[in-house]
Design an enzyme around this catalytic site. Sequence first.
Site, PDB file in Angstrom:
ATOM      1  CG  HIS A  97      -2.318   0.539   0.800  1.00 61.42           C
ATOM      2  ND1 HIS A  97      -3.477   0.258   1.498  1.00 61.42           N
ATOM      3  CD2 HIS A  97      -2.711   1.357  -0.216  1.00 61.42           C
ATOM      4  CE1 HIS A  97      -4.506   0.862   0.922  1.00 61.42           C
ATOM      5  NE2 HIS A  97      -4.059   1.536  -0.110  1.00 61.42           N
ATOM      6  CG  ASP A 124      -6.327  -0.416   4.410  1.00 61.89           C
ATOM      7  OD1 ASP A 124      -6.229  -1.408   5.164  1.00 61.89           O
ATOM      8  OD2 ASP A 124      -5.336   0.141   3.901  1.00 61.89           O
ATOM      9  CG  HIS A 126      -4.404  -1.660   8.745  1.00 57.70           C
ATOM     10  ND1 HIS A 126      -4.538  -2.702   7.837  1.00 57.70           N
ATOM     11  CD2 HIS A 126      -4.026  -2.233   9.917  1.00 57.70           C
ATOM     12  CE1 HIS A 126      -4.256  -3.841   8.443  1.00 57.70           C
ATOM     13  NE2 HIS A 126      -3.942  -3.585   9.702  1.00 57.70           N
ATOM     14  CG  ASP A 128      -2.526   2.283   5.507  1.00 56.29           C
ATOM     15  OD1 ASP A 128      -2.176   1.555   6.446  1.00 56.29           O
ATOM     16  OD2 ASP A 128      -2.935   1.827   4.424  1.00 56.29           O
ATOM     17  CG  HIS A 141       2.598  -1.359   4.633  1.00 51.27           C
ATOM     18  ND1 HIS A 141       2.077  -2.629   4.465  1.00 51.27           N
ATOM     19  CD2 HIS A 141       2.936  -1.287   5.948  1.00 51.27           C
ATOM     20  CE1 HIS A 141       2.091  -3.274   5.608  1.00 51.27           C
ATOM     21  NE2 HIS A 141       2.609  -2.490   6.524  1.00 51.27           N
ATOM     22  CG  ASP A 226      -4.986  -3.256   2.069  1.00 47.46           C
ATOM     23  OD1 ASP A 226      -4.976  -4.494   2.154  1.00 47.46           O
ATOM     24  OD2 ASP A 226      -4.086  -2.542   2.539  1.00 47.46           O
ATOM     25  CG  ASP A 228      -5.856  -4.999   5.163  1.00 40.98           C
ATOM     26  OD1 ASP A 228      -6.648  -4.086   4.894  1.00 40.98           O
ATOM     27  OD2 ASP A 228      -4.701  -4.777   5.588  1.00 40.98           O
ATOM     28  CD  GLU A 271      -0.113  -4.188   1.784  1.00 44.43           C
ATOM     29  OE1 GLU A 271       0.409  -5.307   1.900  1.00 44.43           O
ATOM     30  OE2 GLU A 271       0.461  -3.119   2.098  1.00 44.43           O
TER      31      GLU A 271
END
Length: 306
Positions: A97, A124, A126, A128, A141, A226, A228, A271
Site C-alpha cells: 500500500h 482498508d 487500517h 495508514d 505502507h 486493500d 485486507d 497488498e
Amino acid sequence: MERKNIILVGAPMDAGKRRQGCRMGPDAYRVAGLDQALTDLGHSVCDWGNVQPEEIGLPEHPHLFALPECIGWTQALSKAALTAAEQGIPIFMGGDHALSMGTVTGMAAYAAKVDRPLFVLWLDAHSDFHTPDSTDSGNLHGTPVAYFTGRPGFEALPPLPAIVPTDRVGMIGLRSVDPAERSALEQNRAMLADMRSIDEHGIKTPLLAFLDRVKAENALLHVSLDVDFLDPAIAPAVGTTVPGGATEREAHLVMELLHESGLVSSLDLVELNPFLDERGRTAKLMVDLAASLMGRRIFDRPTRSF
C-alpha cells in the site's frame, strides 16, 4: 454502459514493509485474467507493463524500512499515474500500500491540471495515517494517507504536487487503528466508517453520503482497495490479516455502487501476496471486484471454482 479506456499499470512494490511477496501481485492479477474480465465488459484495455522505481542515491534510514526505494517508487508511480490519467482510467496492480504515495499524488497532480478536486476512498482495515515519526514498525505502507494529506514529518519524501485535504478522504472497513493514528484522525475531518458502524448501519449509507460529496464538488475519485478490507476467510493472501472484514457481498455492493456513480477515475489494487494465497482465490476475487467496479452485473458474474 459507457465504454472506458482502461490502462493497467503494474506496481510490483515490495518496499513498504518487511514481509515480502507483494511484488508478485501484478503478475497474479494478469494470470487471474483482469484484462480479459474488463475486455469482456466492452472496455478498451491496455497493459503498460510494470513500473520500475527510480534510482535514489540515499543511505538507508535507521528506522524507516527501505526509505530510498520507497522514494524511488513514489516518484516513478506519480509520473506514471499522471501520464495514464491523461489517457484513460488507470488501474494500479500492486504491490504494497505504500504505492499509493505515488499513485494518489500523481492523480492529485492530474486533478489540479484539469482544475478539479480529488477525493480518495480508502477501503482498508487500517487507516495508514502514521507519519515517519509515529510509526513504531518503520514500515511505510502504514503512512500513505498521512503523506498525501500533507501531515508533517515527510521531508525526506518528494514534495507534494497537490495536497488532498483530509476532509476529501473517506475510509470504509476500519478495524485496526493504532492509538497515534486514532488521535490524529480525531483532529481531522476524514469520513470514517469502521466495521462497528457498518454492522449497525450497513455499508451503503456512508458510501453514498461520501459519493454525494464527490458529485457535488465535480471531483475526481481515486479508489484504493486493500485486500485486507475483505475478511481473511475469503481473502487470505495478505500479510496484515484482521478478522471481521467485509463480506464478499458487501464488497461487491461497494463496487456496484461505485460503478453506478460514474465518479471513479482511478483504482489501486494493493497488498495481494500470492505466496499466501490458496489456489489463486484472493486474486480471482479482487479481479471480480474490479470487474464489478467497471460494470459487471450480478447476472453476468461467472461461477468460480477452486
